[in-house]
Design a protein around this motif. Structure first.
Motif, PDB file in Angstrom:
ATOM      1  N   ALA A 193      34.913  38.421  40.776  1.00  0.00           N
ATOM      2  CA  ALA A 193      36.260  38.499  41.328  1.00  0.00           C
ATOM      3  C   ALA A 193      36.237  38.425  42.849  1.00  0.00           C
ATOM      4  N   LEU A 194      35.360  39.191  43.480  1.00  0.00           N
ATOM      5  CA  LEU A 194      35.347  39.254  44.941  1.00  0.00           C
ATOM      6  C   LEU A 194      34.761  37.996  45.566  1.00  0.00           C
ATOM      7  N   VAL A 195      33.680  37.471  44.977  1.00  0.00           N
ATOM      8  CA  VAL A 195      33.081  36.258  45.523  1.00  0.00           C
ATOM      9  C   VAL A 195      34.068  35.104  45.483  1.00  0.00           C
ATOM     10  N   SER A 196      34.899  35.041  44.437  1.00  0.00           N
ATOM     11  CA  SER A 196      35.888  33.964  44.346  1.00  0.00           C
ATOM     12  C   SER A 196      36.886  34.025  45.492  1.00  0.00           C
ATOM     13  N   MET A 197      37.063  35.198  46.081  1.00  0.00           N
ATOM     14  CA  MET A 197      37.967  35.378  47.215  1.00  0.00           C
ATOM     15  C   MET A 197      37.257  35.190  48.553  1.00  0.00           C
ATOM     16  N   GLY A 198      35.973  34.866  48.496  1.00  0.00           N
ATOM     17  CA  GLY A 198      35.206  34.720  49.723  1.00  0.00           C
ATOM     18  C   GLY A 198      34.749  36.035  50.304  1.00  0.00           C
ATOM     19  N   GLN A 199      34.758  37.105  49.496  1.00  0.00           N
ATOM     20  CA  GLN A 199      34.360  38.416  49.966  1.00  0.00           C
ATOM     21  C   GLN A 199      32.958  38.739  49.441  1.00  0.00           C
ATOM     22  N   PRO A 200      32.069  39.197  50.296  1.00  0.00           N
ATOM     23  CA  PRO A 200      30.712  39.512  49.858  1.00  0.00           C
ATOM     24  C   PRO A 200      30.703  40.710  48.927  1.00  0.00           C
ATOM     25  N   CYS A 201      29.776  40.721  47.994  1.00  0.00           N
ATOM     26  CA  CYS A 201      29.717  41.805  47.025  1.00  0.00           C
ATOM     27  C   CYS A 201      28.306  41.919  46.484  1.00  0.00           C
ATOM     28  N   PRO A 202      27.695  43.093  46.554  1.00  0.00           N
ATOM     29  CA  PRO A 202      26.364  43.262  45.969  1.00  0.00           C
ATOM     30  C   PRO A 202      26.414  43.219  44.449  1.00  0.00           C
ATOM     31  N   GLY A 203      25.238  43.264  43.823  1.00  0.00           N
ATOM     32  CA  GLY A 203      25.159  42.984  42.397  1.00  0.00           C
ATOM     33  C   GLY A 203      25.375  44.152  41.467  1.00  0.00           C
ATOM     34  N   ASP A 204      24.947  45.354  41.834  1.00  0.00           N
ATOM     35  CA  ASP A 204      25.007  46.503  40.937  1.00  0.00           C
ATOM     36  C   ASP A 204      26.095  47.479  41.372  1.00  0.00           C
ATOM     37  N   SER A 205      26.594  48.262  40.416  1.00  0.00           N
ATOM     38  CA  SER A 205      27.751  49.117  40.698  1.00  0.00           C
ATOM     39  C   SER A 205      27.442  50.203  41.727  1.00  0.00           C
ATOM     40  N   ASP A 206      26.211  50.737  41.747  1.00  0.00           N
ATOM     41  CA  ASP A 206      25.905  51.753  42.749  1.00  0.00           C
ATOM     42  C   ASP A 206      25.901  51.150  44.149  1.00  0.00           C
TER      43      ASP A 206
END
Length: 290
Positions: A193-206
Motif C-alpha cells: 500500500a505505501l510503496v504504491s504511494m511512493g512512500q518508503p516502508c520496511p518489510g516487517d511489522s516491528d
C-alpha cells in the motif's frame, strides 16, 4: 556483532559490505553489485536453504554481495532487507520503467489476448516497456513479453490512496512472509500500500512500527490510512469502524470491525494494540540507505 539486526546489516560468515563501519574480523570486504530479480516471485530467505523472511518480485533491484552453493546473499533496494535468494532468481541489473498496478496480470507471447500466456505477475512487479510498443493501444511490449496497458503504470506514478491498493488484495490468501497477490502477510500488505504511494516502508511489522508515522494517544479517533500495531501484527484503517489486514484468523486479506479485531486478538492471547500511528509525517525516502 551478534546484537546487530541481520535483516538490515549486509554481513555474514564470509563477507561484510564495505560501507559498514564494523570490523571485518576475517570476512572479505566487498562493495557489492546491482542485480535484478528475474522470476515472478522470489523467496528472500533467512539463510541458505532456510525459512522465508520476505519475497521480492520480478524486476526488483538488489545489491548482490556474495554467491556460493547456489545462493546469493543480497540486500533489497526497496527496503534494505538482507537475506538469501536462490542464484537462479536473479540476473544482470536492468532499469525498469513501469509497475504492474492491477492485482495480477498475464504476460502474453504476442499483442493478442488469445496468444499463449508466458507467466502471471503480481501487483508491484517491475517491467521495462519497449518504446516502440507505444503504437499499440491495447498491449505494451515489455522485457517479459506483452502486457495489457490497462494493467501497468509508469514507475514514477503514485497511487493517491494506499488503502484502495490494500483493498485490491481482498481475498488474497495469507502467506507468512508473502509479498505478492499469490499470497501476502500483514506487513507485506502495508508495504504494498505505501510503496504504491511512493512512500518508503520496511518489510516487517516491528520495523514498520519503529519507523513509520506518528504515534497517537490512546482514544484518538481512527482515520483512513492509520496503522494499528500489535506484537507481530499490523493493520490498515479503512473507516473509523473498519480495518483491513492479512491475517491468520481469516487466512486471507479481509475487512474486520476495529473493536472486534482488537478484542479478538487480545482474547486469543496475542496482546493489546501496541501503537496507533498516522502516516502524515512519514520519514523521508532516505531512511533505508544501502
Amino acid at each position: 556483532m551478534s546484537n546487530l539486526d541481520r535483516r538490515a546489516t549486509p554481513f555474514n560468515a564470509h563477507i561484510i559490505a564495505d560501507h559498514l563501519p564494523l570490523p571485518a574480523e576475517g570476512r572479505q570486504v566487498v562493495a557489492g553489485q546491482r542485480a535484478s530479480v528475474c522470476t515472478p516471485v522470489a523467496d528472500l530467505l533467512c539463510a541458505p536453504d532456510g525459512a522465508r523472511d520476505r519475497q521480492l518480485l520480478l524486476g526488483e533491484s538488489v545489491t548482490l554481495y556474495d554467491q556460493r552453493n547456489g545462493y546469493a546473499f543480497v540486500q533489497a533496494e526497496k527496503d534494505g532487507y538482507v537475506g538469501y535468494l536462490r542464484s537462479d532468481d536473479i540476473g544482470p541489473y536492468h532499469t525498469v520503467t513501469h509497475r504492474i498496478q492491477a492485482p495480477m496480470t498475464h504476460v502474453y507471447s504476442a499483442p493478442d489476448f488469445k496468444s499463449p500466456e508466458r507467466k502471471t505477475l503480481s501487483q508491484g512487479s517491475l517491467l521495462t516497456v519497449v518504446p516502440s510498443s507505444e503504437t499499440n493501444a491495447r498491449f505494451a511490449e515489455t522485457s517479459a513479453g506483452f502486457v495489457p496497458r490497462a494493467h501497468i503504470s509508469a514507475l514514477d506514478a503514485k497511487e493517491p490512496d494506499g488503502v484502495a491498493v490494500a483493498e485490491s488484495f481482498l481475498g488474497t490468501p495469507y502467506l507468512w512472509g508473502g509479498n505478492s497477490s499469490f499470497g501476502i502477510d500483514c506487513s507485506g500488505l502495508v508495504q504494498a500500500a505505501l510503496v504504491s504511494m511512493g512512500q518508503p516502508c520496511p518489510g516487517d511489522s516491528d520495523q514498520q512500527e519503529q519507523t513509520l508515522g506518528t504515534a497517537l494517544k490512546h482514544g484518538t479517533p481512527y482515520l483512513r490510512g492509520d496503522l494499528l500495531f500489535w506484537k507481530g501484527h499490523v493493520a490498515l484503517v479503512v473507516t473509523p469502524e473498519t480495518l483491513i489486514h492479512a491475517n491468520v484468523h481469516h487466512m486471507a486479506v479481509a475487512y474486520e470491525n476495529i473493536h472486534a479485531a482488537i478484542t479478538r486478538i487480545e482474547t486469543q492471547g496475542d496482546g493489546p494494540v501496541t501503537a496507533h500511528k498516522r502516516m502524515s509525517s512519514l520519514d523521508s525516502p532516505d531512511q533505508f540507505p544501502l
